[in-house]
Motif scaffolding. Structure first.
Motif, mmCIF file in Angstrom:
data_model
loop_
_atom_site.group_PDB
_atom_site.id
_atom_site.type_symbol
_atom_site.label_atom_id
_atom_site.label_comp_id
_atom_site.label_asym_id
_atom_site.label_seq_id
_atom_site.Cartn_x
_atom_site.Cartn_y
_atom_site.Cartn_z
ATOM 1 N N THR B 273 0.819 -1.207 0.000
ATOM 2 C CA THR B 273 0.000 0.000 0.000
ATOM 3 C C THR B 273 0.858 1.264 0.000
ATOM 4 O O THR B 273 0.386 2.308 -0.420
ATOM 5 N N THR B 275 3.044 1.890 -2.032
ATOM 6 C CA THR B 275 3.199 2.289 -3.429
ATOM 7 C C THR B 275 2.013 3.092 -3.908
ATOM 8 O O THR B 275 2.125 3.842 -4.856
ATOM 9 N N SER B 276 0.851 2.924 -3.249
ATOM 10 C CA SER B 276 -0.334 3.598 -3.771
ATOM 11 C C SER B 276 -0.616 4.907 -3.052
ATOM 12 O O SER B 276 -1.273 5.778 -3.582
ATOM 13 N N THR B 277 -0.126 5.059 -1.817
ATOM 14 C CA THR B 277 -0.495 6.261 -1.088
ATOM 15 C C THR B 277 0.619 7.302 -1.061
ATOM 16 O O THR B 277 0.376 8.446 -0.744
ATOM 17 N N LYS B 278 1.848 6.868 -1.383
ATOM 18 C CA LYS B 278 2.944 7.831 -1.361
ATOM 19 C C LYS B 278 3.516 8.003 -2.757
ATOM 20 O O LYS B 278 3.310 7.179 -3.630
ATOM 21 N N ASP B 279 4.273 9.082 -2.919
ATOM 22 C CA ASP B 279 4.871 9.335 -4.236
ATOM 23 C C ASP B 279 6.002 8.391 -4.548
ATOM 24 O O ASP B 279 6.831 8.127 -3.710
#
Lengths: 309, 279
Positions: B273, B275-279
């Motif tokens: 996750t 990878t999906s919530t941070k740049d």
């Protein structure tokens, strides 16, 4: 052992030698040495195949020989006059138009449910994590038996509820929908993980403030949840699309594209061209077309989901 | 959004319903894999308690899998391939991430873009064009074909890089002043600090290899190199009506990742996750 250690030392020195002489040159090369093995792997096995697909699609194998002949875009033009290819394109489009919104919406719904603070929530989170450990081929095998037209559990349950049994994978009108159900059974729990992580990062105070202002459920969703969830939403939408555009295993294992080619997606058609009809050029032309379509779809999704200023 | 529900019973009801849909095929498969083939069909219709609760237990299906269908070899292959990919993958990817996060050098951004690009490319998109390359290396139907292409992994490099960026630079500079080589800093300072991300990365590589189907299908031809997902597919074509064996094989394919991932769920979820919530 000593020999091995020495060798290791020598290797280290060779790789990142920090001997006094030529120190500056070695310092410049140090980062590249760290990156080299991974970079070779990525370029050779991830990036190169994509270019290779395009190159291979410009060639065809001469009849009864192994010689490759350059044919330009002939593989593409022959595809566009082939009704089998057009059918595959249609099946792939139909499949994706249903499965992608379905998986995104249900995964979001599941994430909201898993975010409720009820006592048994760790158990339910654990249960919904299980499909992450189930491969798509395994899910396909399990559900194939469950959905068996004559003896399957699902039909037995339908009969016991006085409903009529269904043919599922054996009928051309239900096969694709059955595959969608199977892939989603396995996929939704996985994609919900990303939404759940996103939901947990939305500050609680925003909702409290909104309820004080009297915002209803829909307003709270529209003005808080949706904008705050844009990043995970974009990620999931794009990843779901890529995964499903390229989905291959359930069709290969369960239906071989049938009945009546109703589940013959582009990926399967490409595989069949490569390894059933030994026509690599044509198979790679189909890969290029799938990749192009996927790229266009992703570009549109990014454009639609990007925050507007 | 940690909601407190006004109507917990409705939420419970929906949750139980979803859990039933998730568990039903697994539970039914589990039960059936310990049954005689005849019993599975006999109690299928009409649905009674006997459909879901076995009466005569037998290990017949599992014995057949290992004695006739060669599942011992299949499991060995799968473990061999996943273990080697994890070991080499961790080493190669963490080295690259160290290079990307510690040094400032020409071309760093381009290389990072390559890393980002590759982690969105699933194996299916490149399996068919990759065949030509691996064939010309003479690797078709060898372990090399199953292991080597999976070693360099954009997602794993990305995860390590995220983690390495947070390690305080003065710590590394101090070690440099003491005369440590960059490799020594990587090996004896940075990696020991990175155990959580190493667990996450191992799980990611493990599950990718365990669930890999299309590439092993293309890259191997004989039973000798068959891995579990391909073996499942073959088993279905060869013994389509031996439901007890199919269920047993499917259960083996599920239970091993469950036993490994479920206790380490936290690491896995955090890793993917991120990878999906941070740049």
């Amino acid at each position: 052992m000593v020999k091995f250690l020495n060798k290791g030392k020598y290797l280290k020195k060779m790789l990142l030698g920090l001997g006094d002489e030529m120190k500056s040159i070695k310092n410049i090369s140090t980062p590249y040495l760290f990156l080299l093995p991974a970079l070779i792997g990525l370029l050779l096995f991830k990036i190169y195949p994509i270019f290779s697909a395009f190159l291979q699609s410009l060639f065809t194998r001469q009849f009864l020989t192994v010689e490759q002949v350059f044919v330009g875009f002939a593989n593409y033009s022959s595809l566009f006059t082939d009704p089998v290819f057009w059918n595959s394109l249609k099946v792939t489009a139909y499949f994706n138009l249903i499965i992608n919104p379905l998986q995104v919406i249900l995964a979001f719904g599941l994430a909201v449910l898993l975010n409720y603070q009820i006592r048994a929530i760790p158990i339910f989170r654990g249960i919904n994590f299980i499909p992450v450990c189930i491969s798509i081929p395994t899910a396909a095998i399990l559900w194939d038996i469950m959905l068996s037209p004559e003896q399957g559990v699902v039909n037995s349950i339908l009969i016991s509820l006085n409903l009529s049994p269904q043919p599922f994978l054996a009928s051309d009108s239900q096969a694709l929908l059955s595959l969608i159900a199977i892939a989603s059974w396995r996929g939704i729990g996985y994609w919900a993980l990303f939404f759940l992580a996103g939901l947990q990062e939305v500050p609680k105070s925003l909702y409290e403030a909104a309820s004080i202002d009297g915002a209803n459920l829909w307003q709270r969703f529209k003005n808080i949840t949706f904008p705050m969830m844009k990043r995970p939403l974009t990620f999931v939408v794009v990843s779901v699309t890529v995964a499903n555009m390229l989905l291959f295993s359930p069709m290969y294992i369960l239906t071989s594209g049938g009945p009546k080619q109703s589940t013959n997606v582009l990926m399967l058609e490409s595989y069949n061209n490569a390894f059933l009809y030994s026509n690599m050029g044509r198979a790679n032309a189909i890969v290029v077309i799938i990749l192009l379509i996927t790229l266009v779809v992703i570009a549109i999704q990014f454009k639609l989901l990007r925050p507007k200023h | 959004m940690n909601k407190r529900s006004r109507n917990p019973w409705l939420i419970y009801f929906i949750h139980v319903l979803i859990a039933a849909i998730v568990i039903l095929p697994l539970a039914f498969g589990f039960v059936s894999s310990f049954r005689h083939l005849d019993d599975i069909f006999r109690y299928m219709s009409p649905v009674t308690w006997k459909t879901f609760i076995p009466t005569n237990l037998t290990l017949e299906a599992y014995v057949n899998l290992f004695s006739i269908r060669g599942f011992g070899r299949v499991l060995f292959n799968t473990f061999f391939v996943t273990t080697l990919t994890v070991i080499f993958g961790l080493f190669v990817c963490s080295l690259a991430a160290f290079g990307l996060s510690v040094f400032n050098f020409k071309g760093r951004n381009i290389i990072f873009v390559i890393v980002l690009l590759t982690f969105m490319i699933p194996e299916e998109s490149i399996a068919i064009p990759l065949y030509r390359l691996v064939d010309s290396l003479g690797w078709i139907n060898t372990y090399y074909a199953l292991i080597v292409p999976g070693i360099a992994n954009g997602l794993v490099i990305f995860l390590y890089r995220q983690f390495f960026m947070d390690i305080p630079k003065p710590l590394l500079e101090a070690a440099r002043m003491d005369g440590a080589s960059w490799f020594k800093i990587y090996w004896s300072i940075v990696m020991p600090l990175s155990k959580p991300v190493t667990v996450t990365a191992s799980l990611l590589i493990f599950i990718q290899q365990w669930e890999s189907f299309m590439w092993p299908l293309i890259a191997t031809r004989t039973q000798e190199y068959r891995v579990i997902q391909v073996a499942l597919s073959h088993l279905r074509t060869e013994t389509g009506t031996y439901w007890n064996e199919l269920f047993a094989a499917a259960l083996i394919s599920v239970i091993i990742p469950v036993l490994i991932l479920l206790p380490l769920q936290r690491y896995f979820v955090q890793g993917i996750t991120n990878t999906s919530t941070k740049d």
